[in-house]
Design an enzyme around this catalytic site. Structure first.
Site, PDB file in Angstrom:
ATOM      1  N   ARG A  69      57.975  75.702  51.644  1.00 40.22           N
ATOM      2  CA  ARG A  69      56.970  76.426  52.421  1.00 40.22           C
ATOM      3  C   ARG A  69      56.354  75.529  53.499  1.00 40.22           C
ATOM      4  O   ARG A  69      56.266  75.906  54.671  1.00 40.22           O
ATOM      5  CB  ARG A  69      55.876  76.952  51.482  1.00 40.22           C
ATOM      6  CG  ARG A  69      54.708  77.632  52.199  1.00 40.22           C
ATOM      7  CD  ARG A  69      53.727  78.177  51.184  1.00 40.22           C
ATOM      8  NE  ARG A  69      53.266  77.154  50.253  1.00 40.22           N
ATOM      9  CZ  ARG A  69      52.261  76.317  50.504  1.00 40.22           C
ATOM     10  NH1 ARG A  69      51.617  76.368  51.658  1.00 40.22           N
ATOM     11  NH2 ARG A  69      51.891  75.428  49.601  1.00 40.22           N
TER      12      ARG A  69
ATOM     13  N   GLU B 100      44.826  56.256  44.867  1.00 41.78           N
ATOM     14  CA  GLU B 100      43.796  56.940  45.661  1.00 41.78           C
ATOM     15  C   GLU B 100      42.495  56.986  44.875  1.00 41.78           C
ATOM     16  O   GLU B 100      42.516  57.288  43.681  1.00 41.78           O
ATOM     17  CB  GLU B 100      44.266  58.354  46.009  1.00 41.78           C
ATOM     18  CG  GLU B 100      45.519  58.366  46.883  1.00 41.78           C
ATOM     19  CD  GLU B 100      45.965  59.763  47.264  1.00 41.78           C
ATOM     20  OE1 GLU B 100      45.260  60.743  46.924  1.00 41.78           O
ATOM     21  OE2 GLU B 100      47.019  59.899  47.894  1.00 41.78           O
TER      22      GLU B 100
ATOM     23  N   ARG C  51      53.186  63.023  48.785  1.00 41.82           N
ATOM     24  CA  ARG C  51      52.667  62.161  47.726  1.00 41.82           C
ATOM     25  C   ARG C  51      53.078  60.733  48.027  1.00 41.82           C
ATOM     26  O   ARG C  51      54.227  60.466  48.402  1.00 41.82           O
ATOM     27  CB  ARG C  51      53.196  62.587  46.341  1.00 41.82           C
ATOM     28  CG  ARG C  51      52.638  63.903  45.827  1.00 41.82           C
ATOM     29  CD  ARG C  51      51.150  63.822  45.551  1.00 41.82           C
ATOM     30  NE  ARG C  51      50.590  65.056  45.021  1.00 41.82           N
ATOM     31  CZ  ARG C  51      50.094  66.053  45.745  1.00 41.82           C
ATOM     32  NH1 ARG C  51      50.103  65.961  47.066  1.00 41.82           N
ATOM     33  NH2 ARG C  51      49.608  67.132  45.166  1.00 41.82           N
TER      34      ARG C  51
ATOM     35  N   ASP D 148      48.758  60.091  54.808  1.00 37.25           N
ATOM     36  CA  ASP D 148      47.606  60.777  54.219  1.00 37.25           C
ATOM     37  C   ASP D 148      47.559  60.586  52.713  1.00 37.25           C
ATOM     38  O   ASP D 148      46.579  60.957  52.073  1.00 37.25           O
ATOM     39  CB  ASP D 148      47.677  62.272  54.548  1.00 37.25           C
ATOM     40  CG  ASP D 148      46.418  63.031  54.150  1.00 37.25           C
ATOM     41  OD1 ASP D 148      45.306  62.537  54.458  1.00 37.25           O
ATOM     42  OD2 ASP D 148      46.535  64.112  53.527  1.00 37.25           O
TER      43      ASP D 148
ATOM     44  N   GLY E 197      44.958  66.473  53.674  1.00 32.77           N
ATOM     45  CA  GLY E 197      45.870  67.571  53.946  1.00 32.77           C
ATOM     46  C   GLY E 197      45.314  68.946  53.647  1.00 32.77           C
ATOM     47  O   GLY E 197      45.474  69.883  54.424  1.00 32.77           O
TER      48      GLY E 197
ATOM     49  N   HIS F 186      43.774  61.448  52.318  1.00 37.32           N
ATOM     50  CA  HIS F 186      44.283  62.642  51.638  1.00 37.32           C
ATOM     51  C   HIS F 186      43.495  63.890  52.065  1.00 37.32           C
ATOM     52  O   HIS F 186      42.886  64.579  51.251  1.00 37.32           O
ATOM     53  CB  HIS F 186      44.237  62.477  50.114  1.00 37.32           C
ATOM     54  CG  HIS F 186      45.254  63.341  49.416  1.00 37.32           C
ATOM     55  ND1 HIS F 186      45.872  62.977  48.257  1.00 37.32           N
ATOM     56  CD2 HIS F 186      45.756  64.565  49.723  1.00 37.32           C
ATOM     57  CE1 HIS F 186      46.712  63.928  47.869  1.00 37.32           C
ATOM     58  NE2 HIS F 186      46.653  64.907  48.761  1.00 37.32           N
TER      59      HIS F 186
END
Length: 316
Positions: free
Chosen positions: A154, A264, A235, A259, A285, A283
């Site tokens: 997607r 993290e 990832r 990102d 997104g 991160h």
């Protein structure tokens, strides 16, 4: 009274995007604006909470943590799935797990923000202008360049369609991608190494799994053009971070837009922070207004439905 913990609410957005006051039973809602990677600290923080809302995969819930959260009865994750939750353990422990909807285009938009930022040296030129400078770099063109997609699901399809609109030649690879599926999107399927050797922009849209972990190691990164741009909004562990640091230090590619990371939040001493060839975002997104409207609204609905005894959007 129920106690509800909202985790990793870094922007203090939970109260802004949803109304927690209308729950069908009395509840104390506590939002935490930081991350707790240490298992012992996490267990101590969540002691006494029977409901926890987790923001995506920011906080891991392996069996050894879940077994110690003896008060936990409902675990809500934003999004429709969460690889950081041990669902076998939640089933064994009788913990209900529910998800939320999402807003699809957000990560696609950030992917293109990173591509453009790296291609046109946006962070460096912004800093230069603020310091009194003017025109220090020469940007790379996208029209006529080759966009290589690792993954054509997607998100990959959305990124591909933007690339086509820019006038790029778009190619794609994944382990199960067929020529027919690629043609449906208007792109060409190629083998992975050909994609890495020929693409001017390589962007990753694969799920993290045993098969994709470390997919781009030192050998694969060495295939990239010296002028290539690598973007990862999927990832972190799909790319060997240490190998990427060495490539960027050596000027082996034009640059990277990242990102996502192995750890993290990104550690303060990470060498990535020092590399001017890397554009780094924390991160982001999925971090948009529409996404948060869906996440937090659905999280409230999940909690309210569970309190009524009729849970919705159950994952486990």
């Amino acid at each position: 009274m129920h106690r509800i913990a909202l985790l990793d609410d870094h922007q203090s957005a939970a109260a802004r995007f949803a109304d927690w006051s209308g729950l069908p039973e009395p509840a104390e809602v506590v939002a935490f604006a930081d991350s707790v990677p240490d298992a012992d600290a996490l267990v101590a923080r969540l002691r006494g909470f029977d409901v926890v809302v987790a923001m995506r995969e920011r906080t891991a819930f392996p069996r050894e943590v879940l077994e110690r959260l003896t008060d936990l009865r409902l675990l809500v994750t934003t999004g429709g799935a969460n690889a950081a939750i041990d669902l076998d353990a939640t089933r064994d422990l009788g913990i209900t797990v529910c998800g939320t909807g999402a807003h699809g285009p957000a990560t696609t938009e950030l992917t293109w923000a990173l591509i453009l930022a790296v291609a046109r040296h946006v962070p460096a030129e912004d800093a230069s202008v603020r310091a009194g400078g003017w025109q220090h770099t020469v940007g790379r063109d996208l029209a006529g360049a080759t966009l290589g997609l690792l993954g054509l699901g997607r998100l990959g399809e959305q990124v591909a369609r933007v690339g086509l609109a820019f006038g790029m030649d778009v190619v794609a690879w994944s382990a199960n991608l067929t020529d027919e599926r690629a043609a449906e999107v208007g792109v060409r399927r190629v083998e992975r190494d050909e994609l890495l050797r020929t693409a001017d922009v390589v962007t990753i849209h694969l799920k993290l799994s045993d098969r994709t972990r470390g997919l781009l190691g030192a050998a694969e990164l060495a295939l990239l053009k010296p002028t290539a741009i690598l973007v990862n909004t999927s990832r972190g562990p799909i790319v060997d971070e240490a190998a990427l640091v060495e490539v960027l230090r050596a000027g082996g590619i034009h640059g990277a837009g990242l990102d996502v990371y192995d750890t993290e939040p990104l550690p303060v001493d990470s060498p990535l922070r020092e590399l001017r060839r890397a554009v780094l975002t924390p991160h982001l997104g999925y971090v948009t207004e529409r996404t948060y409207e869906v996440f937090w609204r659905d999280a409230v609905e999940d909690v309210a439905a569970w309190l009524r005894g009729t849970p919705v959007r159950m994952i486990s």
